[in-house]
Motif scaffolding. Sequence first.
Motif, short mmCIF file in Angstrom:
data_model
loop_
_atom_site.label_atom_id
_atom_site.label_comp_id
_atom_site.label_asym_id
_atom_site.label_seq_id
_atom_site.Cartn_x
_atom_site.Cartn_y
_atom_site.Cartn_z
N TYR A 204 0.96 -1.31 0.17
CA TYR A 204 0.12 0.08 -0.01
C TYR A 204 0.93 1.11 -0.01
CZ TYR A 204 -3.82 -2.82 1.66
OH TYR A 204 -5.06 -3.90 1.76
N GLY A 205 0.55 2.15 -0.94
CA GLY A 205 1.31 3.45 -0.86
C GLY A 205 2.74 3.22 -1.00
N LYS A 206 3.43 4.03 -0.20
CA LYS A 206 5.12 3.72 -0.49
C LYS A 206 5.47 2.64 0.26
CE LYS A 206 5.91 8.99 -1.15
NZ LYS A 206 6.33 9.94 -0.15
N GLY A 207 4.91 2.18 1.25
CA GLY A 207 5.50 1.03 2.03
C GLY A 207 6.21 1.58 3.03
N GLU A 208 6.06 2.83 3.52
CA GLU A 208 7.07 3.55 4.50
C GLU A 208 6.37 2.90 6.06
OE1 GLU A 208 6.96 7.30 3.64
OE2 GLU A 208 8.92 7.20 2.61
N ASP A 245 9.51 -1.51 8.73
CA ASP A 245 8.48 -1.03 7.73
C ASP A 245 7.69 -1.99 6.77
OD1 ASP A 245 10.29 -0.70 5.27
OD2 ASP A 245 11.30 0.07 6.68
N ASN A 246 6.68 -1.60 6.19
CA ASN A 246 6.08 -3.01 5.23
C ASN A 246 6.91 -3.20 4.25
OD1 ASN A 246 4.18 -2.65 6.94
ND2 ASN A 246 2.83 -1.35 5.74
N ASP A 265 4.86 -4.77 -6.39
CA ASP A 265 3.92 -3.82 -6.96
C ASP A 265 3.44 -2.52 -5.81
OD1 ASP A 265 4.01 -4.79 -9.48
OD2 ASP A 265 2.24 -5.91 -8.99
N HIS A 266 3.50 -1.52 -6.08
CA HIS A 266 2.78 -0.46 -5.11
C HIS A 266 1.61 -0.27 -5.70
CE1 HIS A 266 6.49 1.02 -2.83
NE2 HIS A 266 7.18 0.95 -4.38
#
Length: 331
Positions: A204-208, A245-246, A265-266
């Motif tokens: 999801y998103g940037k994965g931060e 982090d993810n 994939d993002h």
Amino acid sequence: MRLLVTGGAGFIGSNFVRYVLRHSDHHVVVLDKLTYAANLESLKGISRERFRFVKGDIVDPAVVDDLVGSADAVVHYAAESHNDNSLRDPRPFLDTNIIGTYTLIESARKHGVRFHHISTDEVYGDLELDDPARFTEQTPYSPSSPYSSTKAGSDLLVRAWVRSFGLQATISNCSNNYGPYQHVEKFIPRQITNVIDGVRPKLYGKGENVRDWIHADDHSSAVLTILEKGRIGETYLIGADGEKDNKSVVELILKTMGLAPDAYDHVVDRPGHDMRYAIDSTKLRTELGWKPQFQDFEAGLEATIQWYRDNEAWWRPQKAATEAKYKEQGQ
Ligand code: NAD
Ligand code: DAU
């Protein structure tokens, strides 16, 4: 003790049942509605000597009252537990997490039965990535999603029942669990089973975003400790210093499964996505002497990956429908 464990056919509840039967002499009755999130196979093979299963809804006072009345303690895991589902359709979260908890504590108060309420660190909202702070028992409540706000509501009900009615209750708020028997809708099992299916993991998103991972066995040992030694009316935070982090978790899954670490994939981000959770579990460790056994996340993750490889029959029936829901949301 005769324990009534609600939600015992779910991920963490079934882990707790197996843990308690292995590590104590307590008897266990599971009360579970068997929603989409349950899997009776998770309780397969457990001897009936000290264990019984009852299918039923915690919202139904008739079902609840008989079972609570014949227990020494209730350990309340049953919940609608997935944030993404709560954003699609909040109603079942209000019914089960709020009314279900209300139904159980009313019955526990009537019968004078000990109550342990299982909750989540998400009730505290989120932290900035660079914030040195972690959640403690004193952190103010600030939930973000329909899921976490109903869990926060249920915690507050339990606290009010302790103060106003003398309910013999404790509460624990734990961070993100991982391990075997977790539904494939959740982050880690979704990515592992995607890779098994030849599908790229979805970040999801940037994965931060950071989650504070704890093995489900460590959550169970903490709950048993609180049940046996916790002070009535107290809240205990459960965590194992597992912040990751993810993106790093996905990279580790890919590497462990023999693929390039960037083969993911993002996708569309979760609305209101909490940035970071982090638990300070000093109170539980110093007051009750608890400590986690699974400190090596890489080893725990590797064993979890192997479990999903070895137990495809357990998760396969849920996989296609779960992915169809995510596809509708572009995730
Ligand atoms: P899960 O979704 O895997 O299991 C929930 C179980 O509750 C299922 O077996 C389901 O059938 C049952 N259930 C749902 N509604 C019910 C109802 N109305 N009556 C009876 N049974 C019902 O959830 P989980 O991940 O195992 O979480 C269990 C508990 O732990 C929840 O209270 C959750 O908020 C809390 N928690 C979870 C985590 C985590 O990382 N998964 C972390 C901290 C706290
Ligand atoms: O912190 C405790 C909570 O942990 C529990 O109260 C919840 O019941 C439990 O579901 C879990 O909530 P999260 O929302 O943190 O878990 P989830 O597995 O849904 O997602 C973990 C992180 O991974 C989160 O930042 C969203 C992200 N994610 C999730 C999925 C399913 C992805 O990047 N991709 C995905 O495909």
